[in-house]
Design a protein around this motif. Structure first.
Motif, PDB file in Angstrom:
ATOM      1  N   MET A   1       0.841  -1.162   0.000  1.00  0.00           N
ATOM      2  CA  MET A   1       0.000   0.000   0.000  1.00  0.00           C
ATOM      3  C   MET A   1       0.896   1.238   0.000  1.00  0.00           C
ATOM      4  O   MET A   1       1.829   1.333   0.772  1.00  0.00           O
ATOM      5  N   LYS A   2       0.599   2.177  -0.855  1.00  0.00           N
ATOM      6  CA  LYS A   2       1.387   3.396  -0.962  1.00  0.00           C
ATOM      7  C   LYS A   2       0.900   4.475   0.000  1.00  0.00           C
ATOM      8  O   LYS A   2       1.696   5.175   0.586  1.00  0.00           O
ATOM      9  N   LYS A   3      -0.398   4.632   0.142  1.00  0.00           N
ATOM     10  CA  LYS A   3      -0.931   5.692   1.000  1.00  0.00           C
ATOM     11  C   LYS A   3      -2.374   5.384   1.382  1.00  0.00           C
ATOM     12  O   LYS A   3      -3.038   4.576   0.749  1.00  0.00           O
ATOM     13  N   ILE A   4      -2.820   6.071   2.408  1.00  0.00           N
ATOM     14  CA  ILE A   4      -4.217   5.960   2.839  1.00  0.00           C
ATOM     15  C   ILE A   4      -4.885   7.289   2.531  1.00  0.00           C
ATOM     16  O   ILE A   4      -4.403   8.346   2.932  1.00  0.00           O
ATOM     17  N   ILE A   5      -5.997   7.231   1.813  1.00  0.00           N
ATOM     18  CA  ILE A   5      -6.746   8.431   1.463  1.00  0.00           C
ATOM     19  C   ILE A   5      -8.149   8.277   2.019  1.00  0.00           C
ATOM     20  O   ILE A   5      -8.834   7.297   1.732  1.00  0.00           O
ATOM     21  N   ASN A   6      -8.564   9.255   2.833  1.00  0.00           N
ATOM     22  CA  ASN A   6      -9.910   9.206   3.411  1.00  0.00           C
ATOM     23  C   ASN A   6     -10.966   9.354   2.323  1.00  0.00           C
ATOM     24  O   ASN A   6     -11.799   8.476   2.135  1.00  0.00           O
ATOM     25  N   GLN A   7     -10.954  10.464   1.635  1.00  0.00           N
ATOM     26  CA  GLN A   7     -11.870  10.746   0.536  1.00  0.00           C
ATOM     27  C   GLN A   7     -11.054  11.354  -0.598  1.00  0.00           C
ATOM     28  O   GLN A   7     -10.399  12.385  -0.385  1.00  0.00           O
ATOM     29  N   PRO A   8     -11.084  10.773  -1.775  1.00  0.00           N
ATOM     30  CA  PRO A   8     -10.289  11.322  -2.880  1.00  0.00           C
ATOM     31  C   PRO A   8     -10.550  12.808  -3.151  1.00  0.00           C
ATOM     32  O   PRO A   8      -9.627  13.539  -3.500  1.00  0.00           O
ATOM     33  N   ASP A   9     -11.781  13.261  -2.947  1.00  0.00           N
ATOM     34  CA  ASP A   9     -12.092  14.673  -3.199  1.00  0.00           C
ATOM     35  C   ASP A   9     -11.389  15.613  -2.219  1.00  0.00           C
ATOM     36  O   ASP A   9     -11.187  16.787  -2.521  1.00  0.00           O
ATOM     37  N   ASN A  10     -11.030  15.107  -1.043  1.00  0.00           N
ATOM     38  CA  ASN A  10     -10.397  15.936  -0.009  1.00  0.00           C
ATOM     39  C   ASN A  10      -8.896  15.707   0.090  1.00  0.00           C
ATOM     40  O   ASN A  10      -8.242  16.245   0.983  1.00  0.00           O
ATOM     41  N   TYR A  11      -8.352  14.913  -0.803  1.00  0.00           N
ATOM     42  CA  TYR A  11      -6.963  14.468  -0.722  1.00  0.00           C
ATOM     43  C   TYR A  11      -5.968  15.626  -0.618  1.00  0.00           C
ATOM     44  O   TYR A  11      -5.139  15.673   0.287  1.00  0.00           O
ATOM     45  N   ILE A  12      -6.028  16.582  -1.514  1.00  0.00           N
ATOM     46  CA  ILE A  12      -5.052  17.676  -1.529  1.00  0.00           C
ATOM     47  C   ILE A  12      -5.202  18.539  -0.286  1.00  0.00           C
ATOM     48  O   ILE A  12      -4.220  18.864   0.386  1.00  0.00           O
ATOM     49  N   LYS A  13      -6.432  18.889   0.042  1.00  0.00           N
ATOM     50  CA  LYS A  13      -6.695  19.721   1.218  1.00  0.00           C
ATOM     51  C   LYS A  13      -6.157  19.048   2.482  1.00  0.00           C
ATOM     52  O   LYS A  13      -5.472  19.684   3.284  1.00  0.00           O
ATOM     53  N   GLU A  14      -6.430  17.760   2.659  1.00  0.00           N
ATOM     54  CA  GLU A  14      -5.978  17.049   3.852  1.00  0.00           C
ATOM     55  C   GLU A  14      -4.459  16.914   3.886  1.00  0.00           C
ATOM     56  O   GLU A  14      -3.838  17.034   4.947  1.00  0.00           O
ATOM     57  N   MET A  15      -3.840  16.665   2.733  1.00  0.00           N
ATOM     58  CA  MET A  15      -2.390  16.543   2.670  1.00  0.00           C
ATOM     59  C   MET A  15      -1.734  17.858   3.096  1.00  0.00           C
ATOM     60  O   MET A  15      -0.832  17.884   3.935  1.00  0.00           O
ATOM     61  N   LEU A  16      -2.213  18.974   2.527  1.00  0.00           N
ATOM     62  CA  LEU A  16      -1.627  20.271   2.839  1.00  0.00           C
ATOM     63  C   LEU A  16      -1.935  20.712   4.260  1.00  0.00           C
ATOM     64  O   LEU A  16      -1.102  21.332   4.918  1.00  0.00           O
ATOM     65  N   GLU A  17      -3.126  20.383   4.768  1.00  0.00           N
ATOM     66  CA  GLU A  17      -3.455  20.681   6.165  1.00  0.00           C
ATOM     67  C   GLU A  17      -2.486  19.962   7.100  1.00  0.00           C
ATOM     68  O   GLU A  17      -2.025  20.535   8.086  1.00  0.00           O
ATOM     69  N   HIS A  57       2.484  13.940  -6.215  1.00  0.00           N
ATOM     70  CA  HIS A  57       3.825  13.482  -5.868  1.00  0.00           C
ATOM     71  C   HIS A  57       4.139  13.993  -4.468  1.00  0.00           C
ATOM     72  O   HIS A  57       5.145  14.618  -4.225  1.00  0.00           O
ATOM     73  N   GLU A  58       3.218  13.755  -3.564  1.00  0.00           N
ATOM     74  CA  GLU A  58       3.216  14.332  -2.233  1.00  0.00           C
ATOM     75  C   GLU A  58       4.486  14.054  -1.449  1.00  0.00           C
ATOM     76  O   GLU A  58       5.033  12.972  -1.580  1.00  0.00           O
ATOM     77  N   PRO A  59       4.913  14.996  -0.594  1.00  0.00           N
ATOM     78  CA  PRO A  59       4.461  16.381  -0.567  1.00  0.00           C
ATOM     79  C   PRO A  59       5.232  17.245  -1.547  1.00  0.00           C
ATOM     80  O   PRO A  59       5.077  18.451  -1.576  1.00  0.00           O
ATOM     81  N   SER A  60       6.063  16.622  -2.335  1.00  0.00           N
ATOM     82  CA  SER A  60       6.901  17.270  -3.333  1.00  0.00           C
ATOM     83  C   SER A  60       7.345  18.663  -2.922  1.00  0.00           C
ATOM     84  O   SER A  60       8.269  18.807  -2.142  1.00  0.00           O
ATOM     85  N   HIS A  61       6.713  19.685  -3.416  1.00  0.00           N
ATOM     86  CA  HIS A  61       7.189  21.051  -3.203  1.00  0.00           C
ATOM     87  C   HIS A  61       6.942  21.546  -1.785  1.00  0.00           C
ATOM     88  O   HIS A  61       7.807  22.175  -1.190  1.00  0.00           O
ATOM     89  N   ALA A  62       5.776  21.301  -1.246  1.00  0.00           N
ATOM     90  CA  ALA A  62       5.436  21.796   0.089  1.00  0.00           C
ATOM     91  C   ALA A  62       6.390  21.250   1.140  1.00  0.00           C
ATOM     92  O   ALA A  62       6.667  21.914   2.136  1.00  0.00           O
ATOM     93  N   GLY A  63       6.933  20.090   0.929  1.00  0.00           N
ATOM     94  CA  GLY A  63       7.873  19.494   1.874  1.00  0.00           C
ATOM     95  C   GLY A  63       9.231  20.156   1.885  1.00  0.00           C
ATOM     96  O   GLY A  63      10.061  19.833   2.736  1.00  0.00           O
ATOM     97  N   PHE A  64       9.478  21.069   0.974  1.00  0.00           N
ATOM     98  CA  PHE A  64      10.774  21.732   0.893  1.00  0.00           C
ATOM     99  C   PHE A  64      10.714  23.217   1.230  1.00  0.00           C
ATOM    100  O   PHE A  64      11.643  23.961   0.920  1.00  0.00           O
ATOM    101  N   VAL A  65       9.634  23.666   1.856  1.00  0.00           N
ATOM    102  CA  VAL A  65       9.512  25.066   2.256  1.00  0.00           C
ATOM    103  C   VAL A  65      10.037  25.211   3.670  1.00  0.00           C
ATOM    104  O   VAL A  65       9.655  24.458   4.562  1.00  0.00           O
ATOM    105  N   GLY A  66      10.924  26.165   3.878  1.00  0.00           N
ATOM    106  CA  GLY A  66      11.441  26.401   5.215  1.00  0.00           C
ATOM    107  C   GLY A  66      12.741  27.170   5.193  1.00  0.00           C
ATOM    108  O   GLY A  66      13.247  27.549   4.130  1.00  0.00           O
ATOM    109  N   LYS A  67      13.292  27.377   6.353  1.00  0.00           N
ATOM    110  CA  LYS A  67      14.522  28.139   6.502  1.00  0.00           C
ATOM    111  C   LYS A  67      15.649  27.486   5.701  1.00  0.00           C
ATOM    112  O   LYS A  67      15.915  26.293   5.850  1.00  0.00           O
ATOM    113  N   GLY A  68      16.261  28.267   4.825  1.00  0.00           N
ATOM    114  CA  GLY A  68      17.361  27.768   4.009  1.00  0.00           C
ATOM    115  C   GLY A  68      16.920  26.940   2.815  1.00  0.00           C
ATOM    116  O   GLY A  68      17.762  26.333   2.142  1.00  0.00           O
TER     117      GLY A  68
END
Length: 125
Positions: A1-17, A57-68
């Protein structure tokens, strides 16, 4: 299993939250839009760095935001580029007077939308 998704329609919102909640001390969202995450570690006189692209390609870009690291990341829908308006908001949020460097992958939608956002930002100057 690659990931658990509650509802596909809410996937992006929940990932970013989840990313936002886990890193609340380091991240902010622009105008309440979780698809535009910016670093709270903005330094005056530094070049801002913005990247982004389609989700999936979660979290791809959001996972690289931060100091430096990235100053902002803009997440589009699944395998879809973020909108020029979202990218433009990220550019404005991280610009501290020394310009903003855009990191764009070679996906035609990203190239087109980041280019339009760049043009919008240049019109402001």
């Amino acid at each position: 299993m690659k990931k658990i998704i509650n509802q596909p329609d809410n996937y992006i919102k929940e990932m970013l939250e989840g990313i936002y909640i886990a890193h609340k001390d380091d991240l902010a969202c622009v105008d309440g839009d979780l698809q535009v995450l910016v670093s709270k570690h903005k330094k005056e006189g530094k070049v801002g760095i913005v990247s982004g692209g389609g989700s999936g390609h979660e979290p791809s870009h959001a996972g690289f935001v931060g100091k430096g690291m990235l100053s902002a990341a803009v997440a589009g829908q699944v395998f879809t580029s973020p909108t020029p308006d979202q990218i433009y908001e990220a550019i404005k949020a991280v610009d501290s007077g020394k310009g903003v460097f855009l990191v764009i992958k070679n996906y035609s939608g990203d190239v087109m939308n980041f280019d339009m956002a760049k043009d919008m930002a240049e019109m402001d100057d």
